[in-house]
Design a protein around this motif. Structure first.
Motif, PDB file in Angstrom:
ATOM      1  N   GLU A 471       0.836  -1.206   0.000  1.00  0.00           N
ATOM      2  CA  GLU A 471       0.000   0.000   0.000  1.00  0.00           C
ATOM      3  C   GLU A 471       0.869   1.254   0.000  1.00  0.00           C
ATOM      4  OE1 GLU A 471      -3.686   2.051   0.031  1.00  0.00           O
ATOM      5  OE2 GLU A 471      -3.143  -0.021  -0.409  1.00  0.00           O
ATOM      6  N   ILE A 472       1.981   1.215   0.713  1.00  0.00           N
ATOM      7  CA  ILE A 472       2.889   2.358   0.732  1.00  0.00           C
ATOM      8  C   ILE A 472       3.521   2.544  -0.645  1.00  0.00           C
ATOM      9  CG2 ILE A 472       5.025   3.266   1.717  1.00  0.00           C
ATOM     10  CD1 ILE A 472       4.301   1.761   4.304  1.00  0.00           C
ATOM     11  N   GLN A 473       3.945   1.445  -1.255  1.00  0.00           N
ATOM     12  CA  GLN A 473       4.543   1.538  -2.589  1.00  0.00           C
ATOM     13  C   GLN A 473       3.536   2.057  -3.611  1.00  0.00           C
ATOM     14  OE1 GLN A 473       7.185  -1.646  -4.060  1.00  0.00           O
ATOM     15  NE2 GLN A 473       6.882  -2.650  -2.071  1.00  0.00           N
ATOM     16  N   ARG A 474       2.320   1.557  -3.531  1.00  0.00           N
ATOM     17  CA  ARG A 474       1.285   1.970  -4.477  1.00  0.00           C
ATOM     18  C   ARG A 474       0.959   3.449  -4.318  1.00  0.00           C
ATOM     19  NH1 ARG A 474      -1.528  -2.209  -4.280  1.00  0.00           N
ATOM     20  NH2 ARG A 474      -2.631  -1.726  -2.335  1.00  0.00           N
ATOM     21  N   GLY A 475       1.055   3.963  -3.083  1.00  0.00           N
ATOM     22  CA  GLY A 475       0.761   5.369  -2.859  1.00  0.00           C
ATOM     23  C   GLY A 475       1.777   6.313  -3.483  1.00  0.00           C
ATOM     24  N   ASN A 476       2.998   5.832  -3.662  1.00  0.00           N
ATOM     25  CA  ASN A 476       4.042   6.649  -4.292  1.00  0.00           C
ATOM     26  C   ASN A 476       4.129   8.034  -3.632  1.00  0.00           C
ATOM     27  OD1 ASN A 476       6.133   6.984  -6.185  1.00  0.00           O
ATOM     28  ND2 ASN A 476       4.757   8.053  -7.608  1.00  0.00           N
ATOM     29  N   PHE A 477       4.234   8.042  -2.312  1.00  0.00           N
ATOM     30  CA  PHE A 477       4.202   9.294  -1.564  1.00  0.00           C
ATOM     31  C   PHE A 477       5.533  10.030  -1.661  1.00  0.00           C
ATOM     32  CE2 PHE A 477       1.507   6.226   0.833  1.00  0.00           C
ATOM     33  CZ  PHE A 477       0.280   6.776   0.477  1.00  0.00           C
ATOM     34  N   ASP A 478       5.443  11.338  -1.736  1.00  0.00           N
ATOM     35  CA  ASP A 478       6.651  12.159  -1.654  1.00  0.00           C
ATOM     36  C   ASP A 478       7.141  12.223  -0.213  1.00  0.00           C
ATOM     37  OD1 ASP A 478       6.719  13.159  -4.462  1.00  0.00           O
ATOM     38  OD2 ASP A 478       4.788  14.005  -3.890  1.00  0.00           O
ATOM     39  N   TYR A 479       6.171  12.244   0.722  1.00  0.00           N
ATOM     40  CA  TYR A 479       6.504  12.304   2.137  1.00  0.00           C
ATOM     41  C   TYR A 479       5.590  11.357   2.922  1.00  0.00           C
ATOM     42  CZ  TYR A 479       8.990  16.635   1.011  1.00  0.00           C
ATOM     43  OH  TYR A 479       9.846  17.565   0.473  1.00  0.00           O
ATOM     44  N   ILE A 480       6.121  10.859   4.024  1.00  0.00           N
ATOM     45  CA  ILE A 480       5.307  10.138   5.006  1.00  0.00           C
ATOM     46  C   ILE A 480       5.502  10.823   6.349  1.00  0.00           C
ATOM     47  CG2 ILE A 480       5.025   7.981   6.285  1.00  0.00           C
ATOM     48  CD1 ILE A 480       5.726   6.462   3.764  1.00  0.00           C
ATOM     49  N   LEU A 481       4.401  11.122   7.027  1.00  0.00           N
ATOM     50  CA  LEU A 481       4.427  11.805   8.321  1.00  0.00           C
ATOM     51  C   LEU A 481       3.883  10.860   9.381  1.00  0.00           C
ATOM     52  CD1 LEU A 481       4.754  14.165   6.308  1.00  0.00           C
ATOM     53  CD2 LEU A 481       3.241  15.524   7.762  1.00  0.00           C
ATOM     54  N   LEU A 482       4.666  10.649  10.446  1.00  0.00           N
ATOM     55  CA  LEU A 482       4.293   9.641  11.431  1.00  0.00           C
ATOM     56  C   LEU A 482       4.566  10.097  12.862  1.00  0.00           C
ATOM     57  CD1 LEU A 482       5.866   6.465   9.768  1.00  0.00           C
ATOM     58  CD2 LEU A 482       3.461   7.135   9.690  1.00  0.00           C
ATOM     59  N   ASN A 483       3.684   9.675  13.782  1.00  0.00           N
ATOM     60  CA  ASN A 483       3.989   9.721  15.202  1.00  0.00           C
ATOM     61  C   ASN A 483       4.999   8.635  15.518  1.00  0.00           C
ATOM     62  OD1 ASN A 483       2.567  11.775  16.747  1.00  0.00           O
ATOM     63  ND2 ASN A 483       0.701  10.801  15.988  1.00  0.00           N
ATOM     64  N   ILE A 484       5.644   8.720  16.672  1.00  0.00           N
ATOM     65  CA  ILE A 484       6.694   7.758  16.996  1.00  0.00           C
ATOM     66  C   ILE A 484       6.161   6.332  17.105  1.00  0.00           C
ATOM     67  CG2 ILE A 484       6.481   8.177  19.500  1.00  0.00           C
ATOM     68  CD1 ILE A 484       9.574   7.802  19.609  1.00  0.00           C
ATOM     69  N   LYS A 506      11.072  17.454  11.399  1.00  0.00           N
ATOM     70  CA  LYS A 506       9.864  17.335  12.203  1.00  0.00           C
ATOM     71  C   LYS A 506       8.842  18.376  11.746  1.00  0.00           C
ATOM     72  CE  LYS A 506       9.623  15.545  15.997  1.00  0.00           C
ATOM     73  NZ  LYS A 506       9.038  14.304  16.556  1.00  0.00           N
ATOM     74  N   LEU A 507       7.580  18.055  11.965  1.00  0.00           N
ATOM     75  CA  LEU A 507       6.493  18.994  11.730  1.00  0.00           C
ATOM     76  C   LEU A 507       5.560  18.890  12.928  1.00  0.00           C
ATOM     77  CD1 LEU A 507       5.389  21.011   9.578  1.00  0.00           C
ATOM     78  CD2 LEU A 507       3.863  19.179   8.849  1.00  0.00           C
ATOM     79  N   GLY A 508       5.699  19.820  13.861  1.00  0.00           N
ATOM     80  CA  GLY A 508       4.951  19.690  15.106  1.00  0.00           C
ATOM     81  C   GLY A 508       5.421  18.464  15.859  1.00  0.00           C
ATOM     82  N   THR A 509       4.503  17.565  16.171  1.00  0.00           N
ATOM     83  CA  THR A 509       4.844  16.333  16.887  1.00  0.00           C
ATOM     84  C   THR A 509       5.174  15.186  15.935  1.00  0.00           C
ATOM     85  OG1 THR A 509       2.508  15.696  16.975  1.00  0.00           O
ATOM     86  CG2 THR A 509       3.379  16.965  18.832  1.00  0.00           C
ATOM     87  N   LEU A 510       5.132  15.440  14.636  1.00  0.00           N
ATOM     88  CA  LEU A 510       5.288  14.377  13.650  1.00  0.00           C
ATOM     89  C   LEU A 510       6.701  14.338  13.081  1.00  0.00           C
ATOM     90  CD1 LEU A 510       1.959  14.943  11.664  1.00  0.00           C
ATOM     91  CD2 LEU A 510       2.409  13.154  13.353  1.00  0.00           C
ATOM     92  N   ALA A 511       7.191  13.130  12.856  1.00  0.00           N
ATOM     93  CA  ALA A 511       8.446  12.939  12.134  1.00  0.00           C
ATOM     94  C   ALA A 511       8.150  12.929  10.642  1.00  0.00           C
ATOM     95  CB  ALA A 511       9.104  11.629  12.559  1.00  0.00           C
ATOM     96  N   VAL A 512       8.980  13.632   9.881  1.00  0.00           N
ATOM     97  CA  VAL A 512       8.804  13.735   8.430  1.00  0.00           C
ATOM     98  C   VAL A 512       9.829  12.837   7.745  1.00  0.00           C
ATOM     99  CG1 VAL A 512       8.834  15.276   6.432  1.00  0.00           C
ATOM    100  CG2 VAL A 512       7.980  16.095   8.652  1.00  0.00           C
ATOM    101  N   PHE A 513       9.347  12.028   6.795  1.00  0.00           N
ATOM    102  CA  PHE A 513      10.224  11.154   6.019  1.00  0.00           C
ATOM    103  C   PHE A 513      10.019  11.459   4.546  1.00  0.00           C
ATOM    104  CE2 PHE A 513       9.358   9.059   9.998  1.00  0.00           C
ATOM    105  CZ  PHE A 513      10.600   8.588  10.384  1.00  0.00           C
ATOM    106  N   LYS A 514      11.144  11.648   3.837  1.00  0.00           N
ATOM    107  CA  LYS A 514      11.116  12.014   2.419  1.00  0.00           C
ATOM    108  C   LYS A 514      11.549  10.835   1.565  1.00  0.00           C
ATOM    109  CE  LYS A 514      12.841  15.537  -0.784  1.00  0.00           C
ATOM    110  NZ  LYS A 514      13.699  16.751  -0.910  1.00  0.00           N
ATOM    111  N   ARG A 515      10.877  10.692   0.418  1.00  0.00           N
ATOM    112  CA  ARG A 515      11.221   9.599  -0.483  1.00  0.00           C
ATOM    113  C   ARG A 515      12.610   9.822  -1.075  1.00  0.00           C
ATOM    114  NH1 ARG A 515       7.026   9.149  -4.924  1.00  0.00           N
ATOM    115  NH2 ARG A 515       8.267  10.855  -5.790  1.00  0.00           N
ATOM    116  N   LYS A 516      13.401   8.756  -1.114  1.00  0.00           N
ATOM    117  CA  LYS A 516      14.738   8.846  -1.695  1.00  0.00           C
ATOM    118  C   LYS A 516      14.633   9.108  -3.198  1.00  0.00           C
ATOM    119  CE  LYS A 516      17.064   5.656   1.496  1.00  0.00           C
ATOM    120  NZ  LYS A 516      17.784   4.365   1.604  1.00  0.00           N
ATOM    121  N   PRO A 517      15.565   9.868  -3.748  1.00  0.00           N
ATOM    122  CA  PRO A 517      15.576  10.087  -5.203  1.00  0.00           C
ATOM    123  C   PRO A 517      15.772   8.755  -5.927  1.00  0.00           C
ATOM    124  CG  PRO A 517      17.014  11.644  -4.083  1.00  0.00           C
ATOM    125  CD  PRO A 517      16.610  10.623  -3.061  1.00  0.00           C
ATOM    126  N   GLN A 518      15.064   8.596  -7.018  1.00  0.00           N
ATOM    127  CA  GLN A 518      15.186   7.362  -7.793  1.00  0.00           C
ATOM    128  C   GLN A 518      16.430   7.421  -8.675  1.00  0.00           C
ATOM    129  OE1 GLN A 518      13.152   4.729  -7.370  1.00  0.00           O
ATOM    130  NE2 GLN A 518      12.200   5.923  -5.725  1.00  0.00           N
TER     131      GLN A 518
END
Length: 518
Positions: A471-484, A506-518
């Motif tokens: 599901e994560i791969q299919r979403g092809n997200f530029d960013y994923i934002l998650l609580n710990i 970080k964005l507020g209480t969320l950790a920001v994760f960026k997709r690696k360049p292909q």
């Protein structure tokens, strides 16, 4: 003397309600409305608001204008959609705040009516503000009413059903009455549409009525009531099945212990304590729960004392019809208290789920207050003491109401919503994946994708089938934002995501994760 106090106490209650209304208006006028409005409902209130906005625009019961969802309670969702016919977010929020206050005050009126009907003995005039004040100024209950969620509507619907059941229990049935059956059926249907776990109360109360009066007339009347209730509820059940193949809202399944095991005994104990003890005064919650030993002892003694006072054989606090309804209500609450810790991992919502427990305690305590007011009606000492307690509760609530004024964000995800409004995410066009996406999905409806399954059926299916990584791969997200804790969940269920995303701040209480360049 009592009549003068009656007027003064009602005036104080009214003034404090208006003060609370003013604080809500302050939130509505905020430039960061999403960061402060309905903050007591946390993030989930904005699922309702996003779906309502889509429904009002003709996009159906969808979370993103495309994916149909059943992760809501239908009656509050309908009211939210109606509010959105006003045409703007701010106007819809204002209408929903007004509706919340109407349900809140209506709940207080229904409680007074229920307690007044509990016995044929005179109802002291001073008891009205004391009972209404106990309901209005309990911290847990008043937060349930202005949180943007269905919980306030549910508490008022529950009180309406109990009032109808109380009247039915006190009426001898010689022939089936279509009017009485319709009232019972409609109130039961409304209750279950307000929250699906209202089925516990409906089942126990109707069963109690049938056991107490085994006549054929009573049986037919309850059958008619049951048919009417089913006619109201079955379309929603059919819709849930059509959307997700489930007979219940998908949000409950997405947070179940079967799908996402999580236990936190300390938080569960705190939720139990808070639900069994009225929270009327400043710092009372901390006193009861940190550590919980004192609160636990107080909760046990208060509950046992109230049950003995109301249900002992010679008690005159409530007559047989009221006691029958309350006994059934208490039994349903026992089931509720066992049900959620067994099936739900959403520990953070237990205080909201246990709202009916607090309502039962408030009803029982109200009966004791009325009996005391009746016994000491001519006592100036009692009137002064009771009034002083109510005034102290009002002042405590005034402090709580004033506390958030001027604060730029409130509640769970409030700081993150505030940070989002000032971040490049608002205009960069990126696609964002999130587990809890209520506020963010409301602010960026075309770009934020819900991954926790509470709102999107494909995400729920992926979690059920162990395909979160797909599901994560299919979403092809530029960013994923998650609580710990969501980050830990991803690591457990889809560890390969770390190979595609790297930390990006970080964005507020969320950790920001960026997709690696292909």
């Amino acid at each position: 003397m009592n009549r003068i106090l009656f007027v003064l106490l009602l005036a104080l209650i009214g003034a404090c309600v208006l003060f609370k209304v003013a604080e809500s208006v302050n939130r509505l006028l905020s430039t960061d409305m999403v960061a402060v409005a309905f903050a007591e409902g946390g993030d989930d209130a904005y699922y309702y608001l996003t779906i309502a906005r889509n429904a009002a625009r003709g996009a159906g019961i969808t979370i993103d204008g495309v994916e149909w969802t059943s992760g809501i309670q239908p009656l509050w969702a309908l009211l939210c959609a109606i509010a959105y016919l006003a045409g703007s977010d701010r106007a819809a929020f204002a209408i929903l705040y007004l509706a919340s206050y109407a349900f809140w005050i209506g709940g207080a009126v229904l409680l007074v009516l229920f307690v007044q009907r509990a016995t044929r003995l005179p109802f002291p005039v001073l008891a009205i503000p004391l009972v209404a004040g106990l309901f209005l100024w309990d911290r847990q209950l008043n937060e349930l009413y202005v949180n943007g969620m269905e919980s306030g509507l549910y508490i008022s619907a529950l009180l309406l059903f109990l009032v109808v059941a109380q009247r039915s229990a006190g009426t001898a049935v010689r022939a089936p009455s279509l009017r009485h059956a319709a009232m019972m059926g409609l109130s039961a249907g409304i209750l279950m549409l307000a929250r699906n776990d209202g089925v516990f109360v409906c089942a126990f109360v109707m069963l109690a009525l049938l056991i107490a009066d085994r006549s054929r007339a009573r049986f037919y009347e309850l059958v008619i009531a049951g048919v009417i209730a089913c006619m109201l509820v079955l379309p929603w059940i059919a819709y849930c099945y059509w959307v997700a193949g489930l007979f219940v809202p998908q949000s409950g399944v997405a947070t179940s212990v079967a799908l996402r095991p999580f236990t936190h005994p300390a938080d569960t104990i705190r939720a139990f304590i808070v639900s069994f003890v009225p929270l009327l005064f400043v710092r009372m919650r901390g006193f009861l729960t940190e550590p919980p030993m004192v609160g636990g002892v107080l909760a046990v003694f208060l509950t046992v004392g109230l049950l003995v006072a109301v249900f002992r054989p010679r008690s005159r606090l409530a007559e047989a019809p009221t006691r029958l309804v309350l006994l059934a209500f208490a039994a349903s609450n026992v089931v509720l208290l066992a049900y959620y810790p067994l099936v739900s991992s959403a520990v953070q919502f237990y205080e909201r789920y246990f709202g009916p427990v607090k309502l039962l305690i408030v009803i029982l305590l109200s009966l004791v207050i009325v009996a005391a007011a009746r016994r000491f009606e001519a006592s100036k000492a009692f009137a002064a003491t009771a009034s002083a307690v109510l005034v102290a509760a009002i002042l405590s609530n005034a402090y709580w109401i004033a506390e958030p004024w001027g604060v730029p964000y409130r509640g769970y995800f409030g700081s993150s919503a505030y940070a989002l409004a000032r971040s490049p995410f608002m205009t960069d066009g990126s696609r964002i994946g999130m587990m809890e996406s209520g506020r963010f999905g409301f602010m960026l409806p075309d770009r934020v994708v819900n991954l926790d399954g509470k709102m999107r059926v494909p995400a729920l299916r992926a979690l059920q089938q162990g395909r979160l990584d797909e599901e994560i791969q299919r979403g092809n997200f530029d960013y994923i934002l998650l609580n710990i804790f969501d980050e830990a969940f991803f690591d457990e269920r889809a560890p390969a995501w770390r190979q595609r995303y790297v930390p990006a701040g970080k964005l507020g209480t969320l950790a920001v994760f960026k997709r690696k360049p292909q």
